[in-house]
Write a protein that holds these residues in place. Sequence first.
Motif, short mmCIF file in Angstrom:
data_model
loop_
_atom_site.label_atom_id
_atom_site.label_comp_id
_atom_site.label_asym_id
_atom_site.label_seq_id
_atom_site.Cartn_x
_atom_site.Cartn_y
_atom_site.Cartn_z
N SER A 1 71.22 53.67 43.19
CA SER A 1 70.35 53.02 44.15
C SER A 1 69.15 53.93 44.37
CB SER A 1 71.10 52.79 45.46
OG SER A 1 70.25 52.17 46.39
N ILE A 2 67.95 53.35 44.38
CA ILE A 2 66.74 54.15 44.57
C ILE A 2 65.99 53.66 45.80
CG2 ILE A 2 66.48 54.74 42.13
CD1 ILE A 2 64.32 52.61 41.93
N GLU A 3 65.19 54.53 46.35
CA GLU A 3 64.38 54.23 47.54
C GLU A 3 62.96 53.91 47.08
OE1 GLU A 3 63.48 53.59 51.46
OE2 GLU A 3 65.45 54.09 50.67
N LEU A 4 62.45 52.73 47.44
CA LEU A 4 61.08 52.32 47.12
C LEU A 4 60.25 52.34 48.39
CD1 LEU A 4 61.83 49.27 44.79
CD2 LEU A 4 61.26 51.60 44.12
N ALA A 5 59.02 52.79 48.27
CA ALA A 5 58.14 52.89 49.44
C ALA A 5 57.70 51.50 49.88
CB ALA A 5 56.92 53.74 49.10
N ASP A 6 57.82 51.23 51.17
CA ASP A 6 57.40 49.95 51.72
C ASP A 6 55.89 49.75 51.65
OD1 ASP A 6 59.89 48.95 52.32
OD2 ASP A 6 59.93 49.90 54.32
N ALA A 7 55.13 50.86 51.64
CA ALA A 7 53.68 50.76 51.57
C ALA A 7 53.22 50.18 50.23
CB ALA A 7 53.04 52.13 51.79
N VAL A 8 54.05 50.33 49.19
CA VAL A 8 53.69 49.83 47.86
C VAL A 8 54.43 48.54 47.53
CG1 VAL A 8 53.67 50.37 45.40
CG2 VAL A 8 53.20 52.17 47.06
N PHE A 9 55.76 48.55 47.71
CA PHE A 9 56.59 47.43 47.28
C PHE A 9 56.92 46.45 48.39
CE2 PHE A 9 57.42 50.89 44.32
CZ PHE A 9 57.23 50.24 43.11
N GLY A 10 56.52 46.72 49.61
CA GLY A 10 56.83 45.83 50.71
C GLY A 10 55.72 44.86 51.06
N LEU A 11 54.64 44.88 50.28
CA LEU A 11 53.50 44.01 50.54
C LEU A 11 53.80 42.58 50.12
CD1 LEU A 11 50.66 46.36 49.27
CD2 LEU A 11 51.35 45.96 51.63
N PRO A 12 53.15 41.59 50.73
CA PRO A 12 53.35 40.21 50.29
C PRO A 12 52.71 39.99 48.91
CG PRO A 12 51.67 40.32 51.99
CD PRO A 12 52.27 41.68 51.90
N VAL A 13 53.23 39.03 48.18
CA VAL A 13 52.74 38.72 46.83
C VAL A 13 51.39 38.01 46.92
CG1 VAL A 13 53.22 37.45 44.71
CG2 VAL A 13 55.07 38.58 45.94
N ASN A 14 50.41 38.52 46.20
CA ASN A 14 49.09 37.91 46.16
C ASN A 14 48.94 37.21 44.80
OD1 ASN A 14 46.40 37.22 46.20
ND2 ASN A 14 45.72 39.17 47.06
N GLU A 15 49.10 35.89 44.78
CA GLU A 15 49.09 35.14 43.53
C GLU A 15 47.73 35.16 42.84
OE1 GLU A 15 50.59 31.26 44.27
OE2 GLU A 15 52.57 31.98 44.87
N ASP A 16 46.66 35.26 43.61
CA ASP A 16 45.33 35.31 43.01
C ASP A 16 45.14 36.57 42.17
OD1 ASP A 16 44.62 32.91 44.15
OD2 ASP A 16 43.72 33.84 45.92
N VAL A 17 45.60 37.69 42.68
CA VAL A 17 45.47 38.95 41.96
C VAL A 17 46.30 38.91 40.67
CG1 VAL A 17 45.95 41.42 42.07
CG2 VAL A 17 44.93 40.26 44.01
N ILE A 18 47.49 38.33 40.75
CA ILE A 18 48.34 38.21 39.56
C ILE A 18 47.65 37.32 38.52
CG2 ILE A 18 50.54 37.32 38.70
CD1 ILE A 18 51.74 38.15 41.40
N TRP A 19 47.06 36.22 38.95
CA TRP A 19 46.35 35.31 38.03
C TRP A 19 45.19 36.03 37.34
CZ3 TRP A 19 41.46 33.40 37.41
CH2 TRP A 19 41.32 32.35 36.51
N TYR A 20 44.39 36.79 38.12
CA TYR A 20 43.26 37.51 37.53
C TYR A 20 43.73 38.57 36.55
CZ TYR A 20 39.75 35.35 40.48
OH TYR A 20 38.90 34.45 41.06
N ALA A 21 44.83 39.24 36.83
CA ALA A 21 45.35 40.26 35.92
C ALA A 21 45.82 39.64 34.61
CB ALA A 21 46.50 41.01 36.60
N ILE A 22 46.52 38.53 34.69
CA ILE A 22 46.98 37.85 33.47
C ILE A 22 45.80 37.31 32.69
CG2 ILE A 22 48.28 35.85 32.63
CD1 ILE A 22 50.22 36.32 34.95
N ASN A 23 44.85 36.71 33.36
CA ASN A 23 43.66 36.17 32.71
C ASN A 23 42.88 37.28 32.01
OD1 ASN A 23 41.97 34.09 31.99
ND2 ASN A 23 40.71 34.27 33.81
#
Length: 91
Positions: free
Chosen positions: A15-37
Motif C-alpha cells: 500500500s502506498i501513500e499518494l499526495a492529495d494535492a496531486v491525486f485528490g483533484l477533480p478530473v478535468n475532462e477538457d485538459v484530458i481531451w487537449y492532451a490526447i488531441n
Amino acid sequence: MNRKVYSIDGKELRSIELADAVFGLPVNEDVIWYAINNELANKRQGTASTKGRAEINGSNARPFKQKGTGRARRGDKKSPITVGGGTIFGI
C-alpha cells in the motif's frame, strides 16, 4: 490517500501513500481531451502539400485572346483562378 499496489497476477503487493494535492483533484475532462488531441496531432507526419503553378501539367498558352471576348484576363491554364490550376501560396 492510501492506494493498494497490485502485481500482474492480481496479488496485492503493498500500500502506498499518494499526495492529495496531486491525486485528490477533480478530473478535468477538457485538459484530458487537449492532451490526447495533442498526442494524436504530434503522431501525424505532416507531409500534405499543394502544387504551385510550376508543378501543374499544362500549356503556357493563353486559353483565349485577351481582348474582345468580354471575359476576364487570364495568363494560362495553370493560373490559380482556373479550375485545376495551381495554388497561390501553396506549401
